[in-house]
Scaffold this active site. Structure first.
Site, PDB file in Angstrom:
ATOM      1  N   GLY A  14       0.787  -1.225   0.000  1.00  0.00           N
ATOM      2  CA  GLY A  14       0.000   0.000   0.000  1.00  0.00           C
ATOM      3  C   GLY A  14       0.821   1.278   0.000  1.00  0.00           C
ATOM      4  CG  ASN A  16       1.822   3.016  -5.665  1.00  0.00           C
ATOM      5  OD1 ASN A  16       2.249   3.957  -6.322  1.00  0.00           O
ATOM      6  ND2 ASN A  16       2.416   1.835  -5.614  1.00  0.00           N
ATOM      7  CG  HIS A 111       1.516  -3.118 -15.049  1.00  0.00           C
ATOM      8  ND1 HIS A 111       1.529  -4.222 -14.212  1.00  0.00           N
ATOM      9  CD2 HIS A 111       2.285  -3.459 -16.103  1.00  0.00           C
ATOM     10  CE1 HIS A 111       2.262  -5.177 -14.753  1.00  0.00           C
ATOM     11  NE2 HIS A 111       2.743  -4.735 -15.898  1.00  0.00           N
ATOM     12  CG  ASP A 152      -1.148  -5.498 -15.536  1.00  0.00           C
ATOM     13  OD1 ASP A 152      -1.780  -4.882 -14.663  1.00  0.00           O
ATOM     14  OD2 ASP A 152      -0.509  -6.544 -15.298  1.00  0.00           O
TER      15      ASP A 152
END
Ligand code: GAR
Length: 199
Positions: A14, A16, A111, A152
């Site tokens: 986490g 990000n 990604h 992705d």
């Protein structure tokens, strides 16, 4: 445009999520993380959310549950936060249309590779291995919309190139990728949560 309601979905650390929470708090993003959904009880993103006072929901897949039933249940949990944007930030489970169909043009994925390259897991390690073999001098990160079950893949909202210093280490390369991700994800969400100039 009202402040946008952002739900972040995580499977792991986490970092990000943390960058997005901080950017919302300082006003760099015109929105708020209103909920965090995880599929693993050990996802550290849940701890980060708790520490930030953000509601969390843990939705683990039952052993006898098929993917589509799980995704429908997951969609219900995410929808309960009434999100404008659903952000996959280290969400490591493929999503079917039973989930995606609930949030058309609203699901955003991060990604750690450039558009069209290295879909799936371990993208950082695979880019590093290619660099060590002399097959690659750079990689990067991207943020894209998730319209369907492609892995992705989807309309790109932004990307950043990250050069690979093959004389460095996988750790320094991974750190450079994560730094680029934190910056790019915040930048893209800031754009998505900003009203158009003529409104
Ligand atoms: C990030 O590198 C993200 O790009 C990647 O998982 C990591 C999560 O880090 N996602 C994928 O590989 C999706 N295919 P974080 O939990 O510290 O934010």
């Amino acid at each position: 445009m009202d402040r946008q309601r952002i739900v972040v979905m995580v499977s792991g650390s986490g970092s990000n999520l943390h960058a997005v929470i901080d950017a919302c708090r300082v006003g760099a993003i015109g929105g708020d993380v209103v909920g965090v959904v995880a599929d693993r009880i050990d996802a550290y993103g849940l701890v980060r959310a708790d520490e930030a006072g953000i509601d969390t929901e843990l939705v683990t897949k039952h052993a006898d549950e098929d993917r589509r039933s799980y995704d429908a249940r997951l969609a219900g949990a995410v929808a309960s936060f009434e999100p404008d944007w659903v952000v996959l930030a280290g969400w490591m489970r493929l999503l079917t249309l039973d989930f995606l169909g609930h949030f058309p043009d609203r699901v955003v994925n991060l990604h750690p590779a450039l558009p069209g390259e290295l879909p799936g897991t371990q993208a950082i390690e695979r880019a590093w291995a290619e660099a060590q073999a002399g097959e690659r001098a750079e990689s990067g990160v991207m943020v894209h919309l998730v319209p369907d079950e492609g892995v992705d893949d989807g309309p790109v909202l932004g990307h950043r190139v990250v050069p690979i210093d093959a004389s460095g280490t996988l750790e320094t390369f991974a750190n450079a990728i994560h730094d680029a991700e934190h910056g790019l994800l915040v930048e893209v969400l800031a754009q998505l949560c900003t009203p158009p100039a003529d409104s």
